[in-house]
Design a protein around this motif. Sequence first.
Motif, mmCIF file in Angstrom:
data_model
loop_
_atom_site.group_PDB
_atom_site.id
_atom_site.type_symbol
_atom_site.label_atom_id
_atom_site.label_comp_id
_atom_site.label_asym_id
_atom_site.label_seq_id
_atom_site.Cartn_x
_atom_site.Cartn_y
_atom_site.Cartn_z
ATOM 1 N N GLY A 164 44.314 -56.941 36.164
ATOM 2 C CA GLY A 164 43.434 -55.841 35.780
ATOM 3 C C GLY A 164 43.952 -55.068 34.587
ATOM 4 N N GLU A 165 45.111 -55.457 34.056
ATOM 5 C CA GLU A 165 45.686 -54.809 32.873
ATOM 6 C C GLU A 165 45.198 -55.501 31.608
ATOM 7 O OE1 GLU A 165 48.209 -52.220 32.575
ATOM 8 O OE2 GLU A 165 47.521 -51.786 34.609
ATOM 9 N N GLY A 166 45.341 -54.835 30.481
ATOM 10 C CA GLY A 166 44.956 -55.424 29.211
ATOM 11 C C GLY A 166 45.945 -56.482 28.758
ATOM 12 N N PRO A 167 45.581 -57.295 27.767
ATOM 13 C CA PRO A 167 46.450 -58.357 27.263
ATOM 14 C C PRO A 167 47.547 -57.813 26.359
ATOM 15 C CG PRO A 167 44.424 -58.286 26.003
ATOM 16 C CD PRO A 167 44.265 -57.271 27.104
ATOM 17 N N TYR A 168 48.612 -58.632 26.178
ATOM 18 C CA TYR A 168 49.654 -58.234 25.228
ATOM 19 C C TYR A 168 50.476 -59.392 24.675
ATOM 20 C CZ TYR A 168 53.462 -58.556 28.759
ATOM 21 O OH TYR A 168 54.378 -58.971 29.698
ATOM 22 N N PHE A 169 50.286 -60.614 25.168
ATOM 23 C CA PHE A 169 51.125 -61.724 24.723
ATOM 24 C C PHE A 169 50.846 -62.144 23.287
ATOM 25 C CE2 PHE A 169 50.834 -62.651 29.428
ATOM 26 C CZ PHE A 169 52.102 -62.181 29.720
#
Length: 438
Positions: A164-169
């Motif tokens: 449920g968190e946003g992306p960051y990779f």
Amino acid sequence: MRYRLMTLIAALVAAPAAAQSIRVDITGGISSPMPIAIPVMPTPAAQDTAAGDTAALGRQVAQVVTDDLRNSGLFKPLGPGSLRPVGFEQVTQPDFPFWVGTGAQALVQGFVRANGDGTLTVGCYLYDVYSKAELTRQGFIVQPQYWRRAAHKCADSVYTRLTGEGPYFDSRVAYVSETGPKNRRIKRLAIMDQDGANHRFLTNGQNIVLTPRFSPNEQTIVYMSFANDRPRVYTYDVGSGRQRLIVEGASLTFAPRFSPDGRYILFSMATGGNTDLYRIGANGGTAQRLTTSPGIDTGGSYSPDGSRIVFESDRSGGQQIYVMNADGSNQQRISFGGGRYATPVWSPKGDLIAFTKIGGGFRIGTMTPSGGDEKLLTDAWQDEGPTWSPNGRVLMFFRTAQGSGKADLWSVDLTGVNERRIPTPLDGSDPAWGPLLP
């Protein structure tokens, strides 16, 4: 754009009600990571590409997805090296009884296919193993040299769906690469993917550089350079390599940072024995003074909406954290936890401010914008200079070893549990985590 990546499929497939329960506990850190299977991604036909043959790329893509999810601390991947190969036809028709037997709760499958125009298509599918439901599917068309970006995008889609968190990779980090003895350090600007891949140096080390910070479009870096033995603020265009002095004049300028809309650069300037915060247009112009109190005001960072600024000041006798409106009005101290506070930076979500706590060592911590809920996340001898991941879930910082002065990049999540070293070719300091790549 140089990093052009086109989404081919971006459809979230509604899962049955029974599948909605699969979810990663983002508050538990590595205490209860989710088992997830990520086999080699097959290819419908092995073909040579500019980045290697598609069969080899299928293994490499699966490995990058595995590493990304493992590094988050929230997953326990069964990676491609420990799983049997799957056929291309199984990508959309998984052998669920087999995957149940592996102990995995979730399954990531995909494929790598060479296209007639020289591009690659990378497919990415996420399944709930127990409900036998497809949770999401995405596909990406990329130039072969950007296959890692497709892998990061795949990992981001899995991470986002299950947490449920946003992306960051799919993001990059600028930092200061260091080498040489402690009293004669060579410091160069460098840039890399968030996992340490695709590393390259931007400056040659002839001048010491500090505090690089990305623009919102991640194509420009603002930083301080000691060119001609004068600390001043410059910008660096990542595409062309062009460097430009931002603030003319004899005064020392340092600690720059872009505004969220990219229109302004916030910085500190020392004049007449006093140091204050200023802002200037991103293309130069006349600087506007924002603070006037005696002492040193520095380390400014905007709130995500650009309406407020957090900064550090010693106006009370020691380094503390203050917030003010973007025009310099309504300045208020928010740190009262004892010791000193430095390098504040506002979270991309706007809910937290990260900082360096000084007192009995240097530690990374967070607090709310009102100064409440202070939490220290690290406990080493000297941790400092936090920078936020694009989703506001992870902090990168640099850790200096006692005695040697050797510095390395590290990250920690908001639980303070998942702490890990970020690989760099040489020593590293002053990280700046950029936004998601377009």
